[in-house]
Scaffold this motif. Sequence first.
Motif, short mmCIF file in Angstrom:
data_model
loop_
_atom_site.label_atom_id
_atom_site.label_comp_id
_atom_site.label_asym_id
_atom_site.label_seq_id
_atom_site.Cartn_x
_atom_site.Cartn_y
_atom_site.Cartn_z
N LEU A 1 -29.12 -7.64 -21.34
CA LEU A 1 -28.93 -6.65 -22.40
C LEU A 1 -29.03 -7.29 -23.78
O LEU A 1 -29.47 -6.65 -24.73
CB LEU A 1 -27.56 -5.98 -22.24
CG LEU A 1 -27.34 -5.21 -20.92
CD1 LEU A 1 -25.97 -4.57 -20.91
CD2 LEU A 1 -28.42 -4.16 -20.72
N SER A 2 -28.63 -8.56 -23.88
CA SER A 2 -28.77 -9.27 -25.15
C SER A 2 -30.22 -9.60 -25.44
O SER A 2 -30.72 -9.43 -26.56
CB SER A 2 -27.96 -10.57 -25.13
OG SER A 2 -26.59 -10.34 -24.94
N GLN A 3 -30.92 -10.08 -24.42
CA GLN A 3 -32.25 -10.62 -24.63
C GLN A 3 -33.29 -9.56 -25.00
O GLN A 3 -34.30 -9.88 -25.62
CB GLN A 3 -32.71 -11.38 -23.38
CG GLN A 3 -31.91 -12.62 -23.08
CD GLN A 3 -31.87 -13.58 -24.25
OE1 GLN A 3 -32.90 -13.93 -24.82
NE2 GLN A 3 -30.68 -13.99 -24.64
N ILE A 4 -33.05 -8.30 -24.63
CA ILE A 4 -33.99 -7.27 -25.02
C ILE A 4 -34.04 -7.14 -26.54
O ILE A 4 -35.08 -6.90 -27.15
CB ILE A 4 -33.65 -5.91 -24.35
CG1 ILE A 4 -34.75 -4.89 -24.60
CG2 ILE A 4 -32.32 -5.38 -24.84
CD1 ILE A 4 -36.04 -5.19 -23.94
N HIS A 5 -32.90 -7.37 -27.20
CA HIS A 5 -32.86 -7.34 -28.65
C HIS A 5 -33.49 -8.60 -29.24
O HIS A 5 -34.14 -8.53 -30.29
CB HIS A 5 -31.41 -7.19 -29.13
CG HIS A 5 -30.79 -5.88 -28.75
ND1 HIS A 5 -30.03 -5.73 -27.61
CD2 HIS A 5 -30.83 -4.66 -29.33
CE1 HIS A 5 -29.63 -4.48 -27.50
NE2 HIS A 5 -30.11 -3.80 -28.53
N VAL A 6 -33.31 -9.71 -28.57
CA VAL A 6 -33.98 -10.95 -29.01
C VAL A 6 -35.50 -10.76 -28.95
O VAL A 6 -36.23 -11.17 -29.86
CB VAL A 6 -33.55 -12.14 -28.13
CG1 VAL A 6 -34.37 -13.38 -28.47
CG2 VAL A 6 -32.06 -12.43 -28.31
N SER A 7 -35.97 -10.15 -27.87
CA SER A 7 -37.40 -9.92 -27.71
C SER A 7 -37.96 -9.09 -28.87
O SER A 7 -39.02 -9.40 -29.41
CB SER A 7 -37.65 -9.22 -26.37
OG SER A 7 -39.02 -9.01 -26.14
N LEU A 8 -37.25 -8.06 -29.24
CA LEU A 8 -37.68 -7.21 -30.35
C LEU A 8 -37.73 -7.99 -31.66
O LEU A 8 -38.71 -7.94 -32.40
CB LEU A 8 -36.74 -6.02 -30.48
CG LEU A 8 -36.92 -5.14 -31.72
CD1 LEU A 8 -38.29 -4.50 -31.72
CD2 LEU A 8 -35.83 -4.09 -31.80
N LEU A 9 -36.67 -8.73 -31.96
CA LEU A 9 -36.61 -9.47 -33.21
C LEU A 9 -37.68 -10.56 -33.26
O LEU A 9 -38.28 -10.80 -34.31
CB LEU A 9 -35.22 -10.06 -33.40
CG LEU A 9 -34.11 -9.03 -33.66
CD1 LEU A 9 -32.74 -9.66 -33.53
CD2 LEU A 9 -34.28 -8.39 -35.03
N TYR A 10 -37.94 -11.23 -32.13
CA TYR A 10 -39.02 -12.22 -32.10
C TYR A 10 -40.37 -11.56 -32.36
O TYR A 10 -41.20 -12.07 -33.10
CB TYR A 10 -39.06 -12.91 -30.74
CG TYR A 10 -38.11 -14.06 -30.58
CD1 TYR A 10 -37.32 -14.51 -31.64
CD2 TYR A 10 -37.98 -14.71 -29.36
CE1 TYR A 10 -36.45 -15.57 -31.49
CE2 TYR A 10 -37.10 -15.77 -29.19
CZ TYR A 10 -36.34 -16.20 -30.26
OH TYR A 10 -35.49 -17.25 -30.10
N ALA A 11 -40.59 -10.42 -31.72
CA ALA A 11 -41.88 -9.75 -31.86
C ALA A 11 -42.14 -9.34 -33.31
O ALA A 11 -43.27 -9.32 -33.76
CB ALA A 11 -41.94 -8.52 -30.95
N LEU A 12 -41.07 -9.02 -34.03
CA LEU A 12 -41.20 -8.61 -35.42
C LEU A 12 -41.10 -9.78 -36.39
O LEU A 12 -40.98 -9.60 -37.60
CB LEU A 12 -40.11 -7.57 -35.75
CG LEU A 12 -40.23 -6.26 -34.97
CD1 LEU A 12 -39.01 -5.40 -35.20
CD2 LEU A 12 -41.48 -5.52 -35.35
#
Length: 405
Positions: free
Chosen positions: A328-339
Amino acid sequence: MGVIERVVHEGRVVAAQFGAPLLARIAAAAMQAVIIILLARNLGPGGFGTFAVSIGIGTVLGSLLGFGSSAQALRLLATPEPRRLAATLLLLRLAAAAIVAGFVVAVGWSGPRDVVLMAAIYVASEIVCDLCQSLMLGMQHVVMAHVAIVQRRVVPLALLLAGIAFAWSPSLTLSIGWALSAAIALFFCRSLVARPLPAWTAVRSGLHFWSSMALLNLQNLDVVLLQAVAGQTLVGQYGAAARVVNPLNLFTATILSILTPKLAAASNANDRADTFRQGRVILLAYFACLIAAAPLSYWLGPWILGEAYRAAAPLFAAFTIAAGISGLSQIHVSLLYALDRAGAVAIVRAVAIPAGLGILLLSAHFAGITGAAAGIIAMQVLPMWLLRRAVHRKGFHRRDCPVPA
């Protein structure tokens, strides 16, 4: 559409996109689990504690020398010269692997040398294979990447089983297997690279990813610090439980390794929102499954590893729950990295990881294995909460995430 219908619908969409990669990851996870189980039973808690501490040190040093290369590699198609950047990242990672292996041997040479050498080769192999897989995924060579993922576990396991059949040393056969799997991964990457860029160009562009990844890998100091406050036996039990349960994180890794490039390459906010929602819904369902599986993990882990690990039962359950929270944490990390907003991730980790390690050490010191189990869960809850807040502060909202405000 109700909650259950939505989960089923999103699950079908994700399965259609990620079915083959998930099967590859599941196969790799199963083989890695067999390797760890056989190794932990062979070494016992004390010997496995040495192995766990050695790879913990190596992983932290590897992340410090990695300059965020794995995260950069997942975004290759969003860069001006992807093949040249890939070559530079690969050269930097090979140098880092050599330095890390030498450091692990130097630090642990006074201990069981076969275990320390095996740990050094394992860490070097993981450093190289991780980047090779990220390069393939970043260049959208998904099939090739998942063949590499499977061979990364097939080769060491095959040699280990052959060694058992012929009474060879597990340390020797695994060392050869891990070195060979790294060589195969490098061979797969040969067509993805061109004339390298200047090293500083790649380092500079990855510094914000580096800070985030380096902070994340500080979590691997847990075994080193636990050794000081709880002793070698508890470290061996903790390390074995962590690595037996770790394959559960590969489900999350599969989703995110595909989602991050897709989110980065999305042509508009609506496409990005749809991709993000698919990953979030399926990871919520996975989290629910792991919560339900925690009692089974409590019983099954010690049964698999043997009587010497009986006391570690709470750790198996805690790591199972923590794997779901981490997703659940890493899905937000994925978004922030992509942006390209890795700086926000670094800030969260700079706060959450030292605090989590402190909670883990204190709870283990005062309450032993039960306290360590509580600390494992706390280490994941704090960053999950902070990452959600970071996403919202960046102008993304829960209902229409991730559309900028």
